[in-house]
Write an enzyme that holds these catalytic residues in place. Structure first.
Site, short mmCIF file in Angstrom:
data_model
loop_
_atom_site.label_atom_id
_atom_site.label_comp_id
_atom_site.label_asym_id
_atom_site.label_seq_id
_atom_site.Cartn_x
_atom_site.Cartn_y
_atom_site.Cartn_z
N ASP A 159 6.96 -1.06 8.99
CA ASP A 159 5.58 -0.66 8.74
C ASP A 159 5.19 0.45 9.69
OD1 ASP A 159 5.53 -2.63 6.94
OD2 ASP A 159 3.94 -3.82 7.88
N GLU B 255 7.14 2.68 11.19
CA GLU B 255 7.72 3.98 10.81
C GLU B 255 6.97 4.56 9.61
OE1 GLU B 255 12.43 3.95 11.63
OE2 GLU B 255 11.68 2.18 10.62
N TYR B 256 6.62 3.66 8.67
CA TYR B 256 5.88 4.12 7.50
C TYR B 256 4.54 4.73 7.93
CZ TYR B 256 3.22 4.08 3.19
OH TYR B 256 2.46 4.46 2.13
N ASP B 257 3.85 4.01 8.80
CA ASP B 257 2.54 4.49 9.24
C ASP B 257 2.66 5.84 9.94
OD1 ASP B 257 1.33 2.29 8.18
OD2 ASP B 257 1.33 1.16 10.05
N SER C 151 -7.22 0.06 -0.29
CA SER C 151 -6.56 -0.48 0.90
C SER C 151 -7.40 -0.11 2.12
CB SER C 151 -5.14 0.02 0.99
OG SER C 151 -5.15 1.36 1.36
N LEU C 152 -6.91 -0.46 3.27
CA LEU C 152 -7.69 -0.23 4.49
C LEU C 152 -7.01 0.79 5.38
CD1 LEU C 152 -8.51 -3.89 5.57
CD2 LEU C 152 -10.03 -2.25 4.49
N GLU D 77 -11.03 -11.23 10.80
CA GLU D 77 -10.21 -12.23 10.10
C GLU D 77 -8.74 -11.94 10.30
OE1 GLU D 77 -10.97 -11.54 6.00
OE2 GLU D 77 -13.10 -11.96 6.22
N LYS E 213 -5.18 -10.84 9.25
CA LYS E 213 -4.64 -10.01 8.16
C LYS E 213 -3.40 -10.72 7.65
CE LYS E 213 -3.36 -5.24 7.07
NZ LYS E 213 -2.31 -5.60 6.17
N ASP F 139 -0.14 -11.42 5.74
CA ASP F 139 0.94 -10.52 5.33
C ASP F 139 1.56 -11.05 4.04
OD1 ASP F 139 2.61 -8.40 5.45
OD2 ASP F 139 3.89 -9.20 7.02
N ARG G 281 -2.51 -5.76 -7.31
CA ARG G 281 -3.27 -4.53 -7.07
C ARG G 281 -2.75 -3.38 -7.93
NH1 ARG G 281 -4.16 -2.78 -1.17
NH2 ARG G 281 -1.92 -2.57 -1.13
N GLU H 199 -4.88 -12.85 -0.76
CA GLU H 199 -3.49 -12.54 -0.48
C GLU H 199 -2.64 -13.76 -0.79
OE1 GLU H 199 -3.49 -9.42 0.71
OE2 GLU H 199 -1.56 -9.11 1.67
N TYR I 35 -10.29 -13.49 0.71
CA TYR I 35 -11.04 -12.82 1.77
C TYR I 35 -12.08 -11.82 1.27
CZ TYR I 35 -7.19 -9.64 0.79
OH TYR I 35 -6.26 -8.87 0.15
N LYS J 284 -3.32 -3.62 13.52
CA LYS J 284 -2.01 -4.26 13.39
C LYS J 284 -1.43 -4.58 14.75
CE LYS J 284 -0.43 -2.58 9.01
NZ LYS J 284 0.83 -2.21 8.42
N CYS K 211 36.07 11.26 8.14
CA CYS K 211 35.45 10.13 7.46
C CYS K 211 36.20 8.86 7.85
CB CYS K 211 35.51 10.34 5.96
SG CYS K 211 35.08 8.88 5.03
N CYS L 173 38.20 7.62 4.50
CA CYS L 173 39.29 8.32 3.83
C CYS L 173 39.97 9.36 4.71
CB CYS L 173 38.80 8.96 2.53
SG CYS L 173 37.73 10.38 2.84
N CYS M 270 30.80 13.19 4.29
CA CYS M 270 32.22 13.27 3.93
C CYS M 270 32.27 14.04 2.62
CB CYS M 270 32.78 11.85 3.74
SG CYS M 270 34.28 11.81 2.76
N CYS N 109 36.40 9.94 -2.05
CA CYS N 109 36.45 8.98 -0.94
C CYS N 109 36.13 7.58 -1.50
CB CYS N 109 35.42 9.38 0.11
SG CYS N 109 35.11 8.11 1.34
S1 IVH Z 1 -10.06 -6.85 3.10
C1 IVH Z 1 -11.12 -2.63 0.65
N1 IVH Z 1 -9.12 -8.87 4.43
O1 IVH Z 1 -4.43 -5.92 3.73
C2 IVH Z 1 -10.00 -3.50 1.02
N2 IVH Z 1 -7.56 -7.44 3.37
O2 IVH Z 1 -4.37 -2.97 4.43
C3 IVH Z 1 -10.48 -4.83 1.54
N3 IVH Z 1 -5.22 -8.12 3.64
O3 IVH Z 1 -5.33 -4.48 0.66
C4 IVH Z 1 -9.37 -5.67 2.02
N4 IVH Z 1 -5.61 -9.91 4.84
O4 IVH Z 1 -3.95 -6.69 0.71
C5 IVH Z 1 -8.80 -7.80 3.69
N5 IVH Z 1 -8.46 -10.73 5.61
C6 IVH Z 1 -8.14 -9.68 4.88
C7 IVH Z 1 -6.80 -9.34 4.57
C8 IVH Z 1 -6.56 -8.21 3.81
C9 IVH Z 1 -4.68 -9.16 4.27
C10 IVH Z 1 -4.45 -7.07 2.95
C11 IVH Z 1 -5.01 -6.67 1.63
C12 IVH Z 1 -5.46 -5.26 1.80
C13 IVH Z 1 -4.58 -4.80 2.91
C14 IVH Z 1 -5.26 -3.67 3.65
#
Ligand code: IVH
Length: 667
Positions: free
Chosen positions: A34, A36-38, A83-84, A114, A116, A118, A137, A173, A225, A313, A407, A410, A425, A430
């Site tokens: 995550d 590296e992605y970010d 998403s957030l 709250e 998050k 996963d 989604r 979730e 949530y 995160k 290589c 081979c 290679c 090969c």
């Molecule tokens: S609120 C407008 N609350 O995390 C989006 N998301 O990176 C509101 N997630 O898309 C999302 N726990 O899939 C919210 N307590 C939580 C969450 C949560 C996990 C996920 C969700 C969201 C992603 C955001």
């Protein structure tokens, strides 16, 4: 960075991130962490900010997530699922609160914190207390209907308890219980099935099953949530949701915190970090949300995420171990990848003995030596990474790594590619490359030939039965029975699977050929555009480069691939062997909205920025003013001057009803 350099980097990042999105959302099999992605995502966002002229509408920074799967019915979300924004830093969190305070000066802004969860985001619609549907989604606007799978979750009521409102769309979730996950993986190992990398992948993989009976066996749970569309009950603030959920029998997280300052937010996040490991579900952070809906409305959204919430995160789990060797693997295109061989160590709930090192430069940059004590990180991703070397623990006996000039498989000479990063290679024959090419062709994401996995391919290549993908189609029972450990039944199954693959969609064949830089997304585009493998094979480099999502690098690569006589010969042989891919007509949604420009005006049943999200998610553009370039004006009640202008210019005007119909018919 020069302008040309920035443009090329933006293109590479856009392509890579799109591919990582696909792996994450559609395959539930990410190959980078995550973190590296970010980092990639941020780099792209920053470059796009600096060079807005290179921003494309289909940039991943403008889209929410994956594409919906094909197998499930599609659901258009009544309110888009966004998403957030996320951060790993306390400073940015403080800045988040400072920003909202600037936007709403002199107001108290209570927030809720709250866990998050996963897992996999879902939206469930209850009408008068009865489940109407549950959907993933998807791309944020349209998701998969996974109702039958979701209903296997035992903690979820089919009917809401108590007095139910007319409409209640709840969002949450789906997760896999941590202990259940370990049991599931242990069972899979016994059956010789591959292990799921982490609970999130396992949950995503489960929900993708087309057979709900299989899903029912998986230890899934759900945490709600938030809400989408709601009618018949009035919520003033987010924290009112939890007692309401309790009344309906809908599960939510056991702990939430409230705060009204940056300091108290940080304190809550630290507290959550202490207790989150005791939860049944895996968490990867905290979500901070403005409590009051009125304040949320005034804060609004950016193009992708709400301004009223942020995800914090936690850092991924890190452990120390010894790197006792560096091995070199040869990939499908001949790229040599160094891999760290580690003393096995337990991290994030699984034992790790290998870590990716990407390439020689990375090893040099981090100064990783054989015999080093290293810190590895695993955030739940498939492949853990070496993030740090404990140079202070060196004894002097550590050895520097040098990529061999030959290589390892081979013995042929290796060369560096144009970008001087990957070492390749060059021997197309090969054995490692031959194996990987065949494995890739047969893989689930390409021609999907069940039973033709790594072990079978190794046997076939070793026995000299298959040296290229066309020879897969020359296999018969007599040939297969020469192999060890192959019974009559498995031979029959494999031959049937091979037969079935002959009529797979064209894009799968294109993808299966393993042309350098041609991923699944480009393969779909190419199949859409050319409608036959011959047309693709004979396209000029120029024509290829003009296709959206292809561009210069990919276009040149395809052209070069088909300039090679043996590749053309391979296609001819595949055809002779009876491979006759089916051609899917262009996606209707693309025809309806993709590439069109919209102006939204007047009062609609949904906020305009949300409707804009839907259009953008489907590849359209939204503009603020009507011009000759506008394709559609979506006009709500009391539309004023924009509607007039559209009439004057003869731009097509549609009302909300028609717009919804268009969405339905094109999904
Ligand atoms: S609120 C407008 N609350 O995390 C989006 N998301 O990176 C509101 N997630 O898309 C999302 N726990 O899939 C919210 N307590 C939580 C969450 C949560 C996990 C996920 C969700 C969201 C992603 C955001």
């Amino acid at each position: 960075m020069t302008e040309g350099g920035a443009r090329a980097r933006i293109e590479t990042l856009r392509r890579d991130i799109t591919e990582h999105n696909r792996r994450y959302y559609e395959e539930a099999a990410p190959t980078i962490s995550d973190r590296e992605y970010d980092q990639l995502y941020r780099e792209l966002a920053e470059l796009e900010k600096k060079y807005p002229e290179f921003v494309r509408e289909d940039s991943p920074t403008r889209r929410v997530g994956g594409q919906p799967l094909k197998q499930f019915a599609q659901v258009t979300h009544r309110v888009p699922m966004l998403s957030l924004d996320n951060t790993y830093s306390v400073e940015e969190l403080t800045e988040f609160y400072a920003r909202i305070t600037r936007l709403l000066p002199q107001e108290k802004i209570p927030v809720v914190i709250e866990p998050k969860v996963d897992g996999v985001a879902v939206s469930m619609l209850y009408e008068n207390g009865e489940v109407r549907y549950a959907a993933t989604r998807g791309d944020g606007a349209v998701g998969d209907d996974i109702t039958q799978n979701i209903l296997t979750i035992r903690s979820l009521p089919r009917r809401l308890k108590g007095k139910a409102p007319a409409v209640l769309e709840v969002r949450g979730e789906v997760f896999m219980d941590k202990h259940g996950f370990e049991k599931l993986n242990a069972g899979r190992a016994e059956q010789g099935l591959p292990a799921f990398a982490n609970p999130r992948n396992a949950a995503a993989g489960s929900l993708k099953q087309l057979d709900p009976a299989l899903v029912a066996k998986r230890p899934l749970g759900i945490i709600f949530y938030g809400t989408g569309a709601v009618e018949g009950v009035k919520l003033e603030k987010h924290s009112d949701l939890f007692p309401l959920l309790d009344g309906f029998g809908l599960p939510h997280s056991e702990r939430i915190w409230s705060a009204s300052s940056a300091d108290t937010i940080i304190k809550a996040i630290q507290e959550l970090d202490k207790v989150r490991h005791d939860f049944r579900y895996q968490t990867d952070g905290a979500v901070v949300k403005v409590d009051s809906f009125a304040q949320r409305e005034r804060l609004g959204f950016t193009s992708k995420s709400p301004r009223w919430a942020i995800a914090f995160k936690y850092e991924a789990e890190r452990v120390q171990t010894r790197l006792h060797d560096i091995l070199v693997q040869v990939g499908r295109t001949g790229v040599l990848t160094p891999v760290a061989a580690l003393d096995p160590v337990l991290v994030s709930g699984s034992t790790v003995g290998r870590a990716t090192l990407h390439n020689e430069e990375e090893i040099a940059r981090k100064d990783i030596r054989i015999g080093d004590t290293v810190i590895i990180e695993k955030a739940g991703e498939v492949i853990p990474a070496v993030v740090e070397v404990r140079k202070d623990l060196r004894t002097g006996s550590e050895k520097k790594f040098r990529m061999s000039k030959k290589c390892p498989e081979c013995g042929s000479a290796v060369v560096k590619d144009a970008a001087q990063v990957a070492v390749r290679c060059v021997n197309a024959q090969c054995p490692a490359q031959v194996r990987r090419r065949i494995e890739h062709f047969a893989s689930r994401s390409a021609m999907d030939i069940e039973g033709l996995g790594e072990m079978m391919v190794t046997q076939l290549v070793k026995a000299g039965l298959v040296q290229n993908v066309a020879q897969i189609y020359t296999l018969d029972a007599a040939k297969l029975s020469q192999l060890e450990r192959t019974g009559e039944k498995s031979i029959r199954n494999l031959l049937e699977a091979i037969e079935r693959s002959k009529t797979r969609p064209l894009w799968r064949l294109i993808f299966g050929l393993g042309i350098l830089h041609v991923g699944e997304t480009s393969s779909r585009e190419l199949a859409d555009h050319f409608q036959s493998i011959e047309a693709l094979m004979n396209a000029s480099a120029n024509e290829l480069q003009r296709i959206p999502d292809v561009g210069e690098v990919v276009g040149t690569s395809i052209h070069q691939f088909f300039q090679e006589p043996h590749n053309r010969e391979l296609v001819t042989r595949l055809k002779k062997a009876g491979v006759k891919p089916t051609v899917e007509s262009r996606k209707k949604s693309d025809l309806a909205i993709g590439g069109t420009t919209w102006v939204i005006t007047g009062t609609l049943t949904q906020p305009r920025d949300e409707i804009a999200e839907i259009i953008i998610a489907r590849g359209g553009k939204v503009s603020g003013s009507v011009s000759k370039k506008t394709n559609y004006v979506l006009a709500g009640d009391e539309a004023g001057s924009k509607l007039e202008k559209a009439k004057k210019l003869g731009v097509k005007i549609i009302d909300e009803k028609e717009f919804r119909r268009l969405l339905e018919s094109s999904s």
